[in-house]
Write an enzyme that holds these catalytic residues in place. Structure first.
Site, PDB file in Angstrom:
ATOM      1  N   HIS A 240      -1.700  16.202  -6.556  1.00  0.00           N
ATOM      2  CA  HIS A 240      -2.475  17.390  -6.453  1.00  0.00           C
ATOM      3  C   HIS A 240      -2.697  17.974  -7.957  1.00  0.00           C
ATOM      4  O   HIS A 240      -2.410  18.918  -8.429  1.00  0.00           O
ATOM      5  CB  HIS A 240      -1.805  18.715  -5.789  1.00  0.00           C
ATOM      6  CG  HIS A 240      -1.750  18.292  -4.151  1.00  0.00           C
ATOM      7  ND1 HIS A 240      -1.177  19.134  -3.416  1.00  0.00           N
ATOM      8  CD2 HIS A 240      -2.345  17.259  -3.517  1.00  0.00           C
ATOM      9  CE1 HIS A 240      -1.110  18.679  -2.091  1.00  0.00           C
ATOM     10  NE2 HIS A 240      -1.738  17.673  -2.289  1.00  0.00           N
TER      11      HIS A 240
ATOM     12  N   GLU B 190     -10.178   6.913 -24.807  1.00  0.00           N
ATOM     13  CA  GLU B 190      -9.266   5.879 -24.086  1.00  0.00           C
ATOM     14  C   GLU B 190      -9.491   5.960 -22.576  1.00  0.00           C
ATOM     15  O   GLU B 190      -9.499   4.708 -22.040  1.00  0.00           O
ATOM     16  CB  GLU B 190      -7.535   6.304 -24.034  1.00  0.00           C
ATOM     17  CG  GLU B 190      -7.196   7.434 -23.376  1.00  0.00           C
ATOM     18  CD  GLU B 190      -5.801   7.629 -23.184  1.00  0.00           C
ATOM     19  OE1 GLU B 190      -5.367   8.975 -22.842  1.00  0.00           O
ATOM     20  OE2 GLU B 190      -5.023   6.991 -23.646  1.00  0.00           O
TER      21      GLU B 190
ATOM     22  N   HIS C 120      -8.622  18.360  -2.842  1.00  0.00           N
ATOM     23  CA  HIS C 120      -7.340  18.033  -2.626  1.00  0.00           C
ATOM     24  C   HIS C 120      -6.668  17.455  -3.802  1.00  0.00           C
ATOM     25  O   HIS C 120      -5.338  17.638  -3.806  1.00  0.00           O
ATOM     26  CB  HIS C 120      -7.578  17.143  -1.382  1.00  0.00           C
ATOM     27  CG  HIS C 120      -6.410  16.692  -0.865  1.00  0.00           C
ATOM     28  ND1 HIS C 120      -6.254  16.040   0.612  1.00  0.00           N
ATOM     29  CD2 HIS C 120      -5.020  16.905  -0.996  1.00  0.00           C
ATOM     30  CE1 HIS C 120      -4.969  15.919   0.710  1.00  0.00           C
ATOM     31  NE2 HIS C 120      -4.122  16.630  -0.108  1.00  0.00           N
TER      32      HIS C 120
ATOM     33  N   HIS D 288      -0.337   9.820  -4.554  1.00  0.00           N
ATOM     34  CA  HIS D 288      -1.381  10.749  -4.403  1.00  0.00           C
ATOM     35  C   HIS D 288      -0.536  12.278  -5.010  1.00  0.00           C
ATOM     36  O   HIS D 288       0.373  12.395  -4.369  1.00  0.00           O
ATOM     37  CB  HIS D 288      -1.324  11.115  -2.906  1.00  0.00           C
ATOM     38  CG  HIS D 288      -1.976  12.393  -2.482  1.00  0.00           C
ATOM     39  ND1 HIS D 288      -3.368  12.938  -2.976  1.00  0.00           N
ATOM     40  CD2 HIS D 288      -1.725  13.550  -1.631  1.00  0.00           C
ATOM     41  CE1 HIS D 288      -3.594  13.886  -2.609  1.00  0.00           C
ATOM     42  NE2 HIS D 288      -2.920  14.269  -1.587  1.00  0.00           N
TER      43      HIS D 288
ATOM     44  N   GLU E 182       0.679  10.962   4.939  1.00  0.00           N
ATOM     45  CA  GLU E 182      -0.298   9.976   4.536  1.00  0.00           C
ATOM     46  C   GLU E 182       0.002   8.615   4.549  1.00  0.00           C
ATOM     47  O   GLU E 182      -0.717   7.676   3.961  1.00  0.00           O
ATOM     48  CB  GLU E 182      -0.457  10.212   2.962  1.00  0.00           C
ATOM     49  CG  GLU E 182      -1.034  11.844   2.841  1.00  0.00           C
ATOM     50  CD  GLU E 182      -2.291  12.061   3.240  1.00  0.00           C
ATOM     51  OE1 GLU E 182      -3.175  11.039   3.832  1.00  0.00           O
ATOM     52  OE2 GLU E 182      -2.839  13.274   3.181  1.00  0.00           O
TER      53      GLU E 182
END
Length: 275
Positions: free
Chosen positions: A142, A170, A211, A140, A116
């Protein structure tokens, strides 16, 4: 100073391990990058090498020319970042054109930075510009409950922002600009990088449909805390819908406005209209 002795590498390793312990990084899932400060590079320069070949990034990021990044490796496991950092991570340098990188440390058993990397660097370039250089972390993960919601909520910024805001008081304070949503795309390519970088012009969180999430922040604590808050809010929504199928009561638009006033944040009105 050796890389592994540096505070920045210790922080990077801890964040990777925290994400694994949350259950967000099965197998080789997820990736993390950090744009190093000049003084952090100087602290470890003696431990870097500068003879590796330049390799194509796969995109152009001239705003990052000459910058150094710590990155998890492609195919590497977050669970191995803490015990085996030299195998699992790399420090890379971006060339003067912003189109190539070279490995200056790490990945001692071979490999390359995260697949990525184009998405990370394009978004680093955007966040560096829009935050005046303040943001340095792209993450990133999952996140289980966020992914689950992408199968049942409309894939719009408005739907996800409002639902996540309502789940915990919050949330509008932690991510007042809201969250963006990227429809499903093949990961690792230029298309998803471009789509995400457009959202990062206004958000610090992008939901990748089916994803995970993609977050930006100034440091490891703030970025991990942002991802953690979004995922916890998603978990509350999943549990609520599982119990009742619908919410009986929730935070109302004017209550959000009162919250924004007291906590000195600005909440976009398009997320506050009556549903």
């Amino acid at each position: 100073m050796k890389v592994l002795e540096s505070a920045v590498m210790q922080g990077f390793m801890r964040m990777a391990d925290d994400g694994f312990c949350q259950g967000w990084h099965e197998r080789n899932g997820g990736n993390l990058t950090y744009r190093m400060k000049p003084e952090e590079v100087e602290q470890v320069r003696e431990d870097l090498r500068f003879d590796a070949p330049w390799q194509d990034i796969g995109t152009s990021v001239p705003g990052l020319a000459g910058e150094f990044f710590i990155a998890t490796g492609s195919g590497k496991y977050f669970r191995n970042v803490m015990p085996f950092p030299e195998d699992s991570c790399a420090i890379v340098e971006i060339d003067p054109t912003g189109e190539k990188y070279r490995i200056c440390w790490g990945l001692v058993n071979g490999g390359r930075p995260t697949s990525e990397l184009p998405s990370h660097l394009m978004n680093h370039e955007v966040k560096k510009r829009v935050t005046g250089g303040e943001h340095r972390v792209i993450y990133h993960a999952h996140t289980t409950n966020v992914i689950a919601l992408t199968f049942v909520l409309p894939l719009t910024d408005e739907a996800f922002t409002r639902e996540l805001w309502e789940m915990a008081t919050e949330c509008p304070v932690v991510f007042p600009s809201g969250v963006g949503v990227v429809p499903w795309m093949v990961p690792g390519g230029r298309d998803i990088a471009v789509a995400t970088s457009k959202l990062m012009e206004q958000y610090d969180v992008a939901v990748w449909a089916h994803h995970g999430i993609f977050c930006s922040g100034a440091d490891f604590d703030l970025t991990f805390g942002l991802a953690h808050t979004v995922e916890k809010s998603a978990e509350i929504l999943v549990k609520t819908l599982s119990m009742t199928g619908a919410k009986r009561q929730t935070i109302q638009p004017d209550q959000f406005r009162d919250l924004a006033k007291d906590f000195h944040v600005s909440l976009p009105e398009r997320f506050l209209f009556e549903k």
